[in-house]
Design a protein around this motif. Structure first.
Motif, PDB file in Angstrom:
ATOM      1  N   VAL A  28      -9.846  53.370 106.714  1.00 10.57           N
ATOM      2  CA  VAL A  28     -10.452  52.177 107.314  1.00 10.57           C
ATOM      3  C   VAL A  28      -9.441  51.078 107.633  1.00 10.57           C
ATOM      4  CG1 VAL A  28     -12.703  52.563 106.249  1.00 10.57           C
ATOM      5  CG2 VAL A  28     -10.983  51.221 105.031  1.00 10.57           C
ATOM      6  N   LYS A  29      -8.214  51.217 107.136  1.00 10.89           N
ATOM      7  CA  LYS A  29      -7.232  50.165 107.399  1.00 10.89           C
ATOM      8  C   LYS A  29      -5.829  50.748 107.332  1.00 10.89           C
ATOM      9  CE  LYS A  29      -5.974  45.441 106.006  1.00 10.89           C
ATOM     10  NZ  LYS A  29      -6.281  44.327 105.086  1.00 10.89           N
ATOM     11  N   TYR A  30      -4.978  50.310 108.274  1.00 11.23           N
ATOM     12  CA  TYR A  30      -3.582  50.740 108.274  1.00 11.23           C
ATOM     13  C   TYR A  30      -2.707  49.584 107.818  1.00 11.23           C
ATOM     14  CZ  TYR A  30       0.971  52.348 109.874  1.00 11.23           C
ATOM     15  OH  TYR A  30       2.298  52.716 109.921  1.00 11.23           O
ATOM     16  N   LEU A  31      -1.782  49.883 106.912  1.00  8.97           N
ATOM     17  CA  LEU A  31      -0.864  48.881 106.369  1.00  8.97           C
ATOM     18  C   LEU A  31       0.533  49.172 106.911  1.00  8.97           C
ATOM     19  CD1 LEU A  31      -2.132  49.113 102.682  1.00  8.97           C
ATOM     20  CD2 LEU A  31      -2.816  47.422 104.399  1.00  8.97           C
ATOM     21  N   PRO A  32       0.900  48.560 108.033  1.00 10.11           N
ATOM     22  CA  PRO A  32       2.183  48.900 108.676  1.00 10.11           C
ATOM     23  C   PRO A  32       3.394  48.619 107.798  1.00 10.11           C
ATOM     24  CG  PRO A  32       1.194  46.939 109.680  1.00 10.11           C
ATOM     25  CD  PRO A  32       0.163  47.522 108.781  1.00 10.11           C
ATOM     26  N   GLU A  33       3.321  47.562 106.982  1.00  9.40           N
ATOM     27  CA  GLU A  33       4.483  47.243 106.145  1.00  9.40           C
ATOM     28  C   GLU A  33       4.703  48.299 105.066  1.00  9.40           C
ATOM     29  OE1 GLU A  33       0.822  45.543 104.330  1.00  9.40           O
ATOM     30  OE2 GLU A  33       1.728  45.573 106.338  1.00  9.40           O
ATOM     31  N   ALA A  34       3.652  48.997 104.666  1.00 13.64           N
ATOM     32  CA  ALA A  34       3.774  50.034 103.635  1.00 13.64           C
ATOM     33  C   ALA A  34       3.754  51.440 104.233  1.00 13.64           C
ATOM     34  CB  ALA A  34       2.636  49.897 102.621  1.00 13.64           C
ATOM     35  N   ASP A  88      -5.487  47.041 113.141  1.00  7.32           N
ATOM     36  CA  ASP A  88      -5.095  47.589 111.847  1.00  7.32           C
ATOM     37  C   ASP A  88      -6.285  47.921 110.965  1.00  7.32           C
ATOM     38  OD1 ASP A  88      -2.408  47.501 112.413  1.00  7.32           O
ATOM     39  OD2 ASP A  88      -2.073  45.541 111.496  1.00  7.32           O
ATOM     40  N   SER A  89      -7.468  47.395 111.288  1.00  3.89           N
ATOM     41  CA  SER A  89      -8.630  47.602 110.425  1.00  3.89           C
ATOM     42  C   SER A  89      -9.888  47.852 111.242  1.00  3.89           C
ATOM     43  CB  SER A  89      -8.836  46.383 109.514  1.00  3.89           C
ATOM     44  OG  SER A  89     -10.024  46.511 108.754  1.00  3.89           O
ATOM     45  N   LEU A  90     -10.780  48.692 110.718  1.00  8.65           N
ATOM     46  CA  LEU A  90     -12.082  48.909 111.346  1.00  8.65           C
ATOM     47  C   LEU A  90     -13.059  47.791 111.036  1.00  8.65           C
ATOM     48  CD1 LEU A  90     -12.763  52.732 110.804  1.00  8.65           C
ATOM     49  CD2 LEU A  90     -11.896  51.575 112.837  1.00  8.65           C
ATOM     50  N   ALA A 125     -12.127  49.447 119.671  1.00 10.37           N
ATOM     51  CA  ALA A 125     -11.745  50.667 118.966  1.00 10.37           C
ATOM     52  C   ALA A 125     -12.729  50.999 117.855  1.00 10.37           C
ATOM     53  CB  ALA A 125     -10.332  50.524 118.402  1.00 10.37           C
ATOM     54  N   SER A 126     -13.144  50.006 117.075  1.00  9.98           N
ATOM     55  CA  SER A 126     -14.095  50.272 115.993  1.00  9.98           C
ATOM     56  C   SER A 126     -15.455  50.671 116.549  1.00  9.98           C
ATOM     57  CB  SER A 126     -14.226  49.056 115.075  1.00  9.98           C
ATOM     58  OG  SER A 126     -14.759  47.944 115.773  1.00  9.98           O
TER      59      SER A 126
END
Length: 231
Positions: A185-191, A43-45, A51-52
């Motif tokens: 830089v970051k994915y927020l799946p809940e939002a 979810d984050s770099l 992945a990062s």
């Protein structure tokens, strides 16, 4: 066929024989929907993960599994060329191992920019359905198009594909402004939204990490979409 098998079982080509076998199995599982395409994504770099590291090498915008596949195939072809043209004609004996390690390093070093360029051309097809693989967008540059709403949400478009937009969620006091260029830089799946930092801060943070040798094993200071940043 016997000659090809003999090449495939020699060092350093045997390394690619194993890797390509594993990749073939993985893509088969993906086609059968038994394995996720975002296998290596987080979810984050900010995390020090595969992945990062690939994002820092210029592979932002594509799944890490796809980037690895292209990189390994190209490096394998280069190594095969060196084996056929040079190594097979030399009486190396034990020295085949250290020389093979050097060939492996050189093959990946030479294949990396070419693989990144190929993956770069795959951005637009992958952007057609960004909601399916949102974590693959981490490291991409976006441009803010609207004013932030009361809850901090704001719309931005991908710099390299303005037909595709994403939702950013800014922190209090750090709201994105229209026209600003930011890096996801970051994915927020809940939002269903992303955190993003200003492009200059992202690049500066990456440069500092390189100078501290914290990410030196992943990349040099010249790539475009690289490094990690806090969100």
């Amino acid at each position: 066929m016997d000659t090809l098998i003999a090449y495939a079982l020699r060092f350093p080509l045997i390394v690619f024989s194993v890797l390509l076998g594993l990749l073939a199995l993985y893509w088969l599982l993906v086609l059968l929907r038994l394995a996720p395409l975002e296998l290596f994504e987080h979810d984050s770099l900010r995390n020090d993960n595969l992945a990062s590291a690939l994002v820092s090498l210029g592979f932002a915008g594509v799944p890490a599994s796809l980037a690895l596949t292209v990189l390994i195939v190209l490096a394998g072809l280069l190594t095969l060329g060196v084996e056929v043209a040079v190594l097979t004609w030399l009486p190396l004996g034990f020295f085949r191992i250290p020389l093979g390690v050097l060939v492996l390093w050189a093959a990946f070093a030479l294949a990396s920019p070419l693989a990144a360029a190929i993956c770069h051309r795959l951005h637009r097809p992958l952007h057609r359905h960004p909601e399916r693989h949102p974590r693959c967008l981490l490291g991409e540059v976006v441009r803010v198009t609207d004013q932030a709403e009361a809850d901090g949400r704001v719309t931005a478009v991908l710099e390299e594909d303005e037909a595709r937009d994403v939702c950013l969620l800014g922190k209090p006091g750090e709201r994105p402004t229209p026209g600003e260029r930011r890096v996801l830089v970051k994915y927020l799946p809940e939002a269903g939204a992303f955190r993003a930092v200003p492009e200059r801060e992202f690049l500066d943070a990456r440069t500092r990490l390189v100078r501290l040798h914290l990410l030196g094993r992943h990349h040099g200071p010249g790539s475009r979409n690289g490094g990690s940043a806090s969100a």
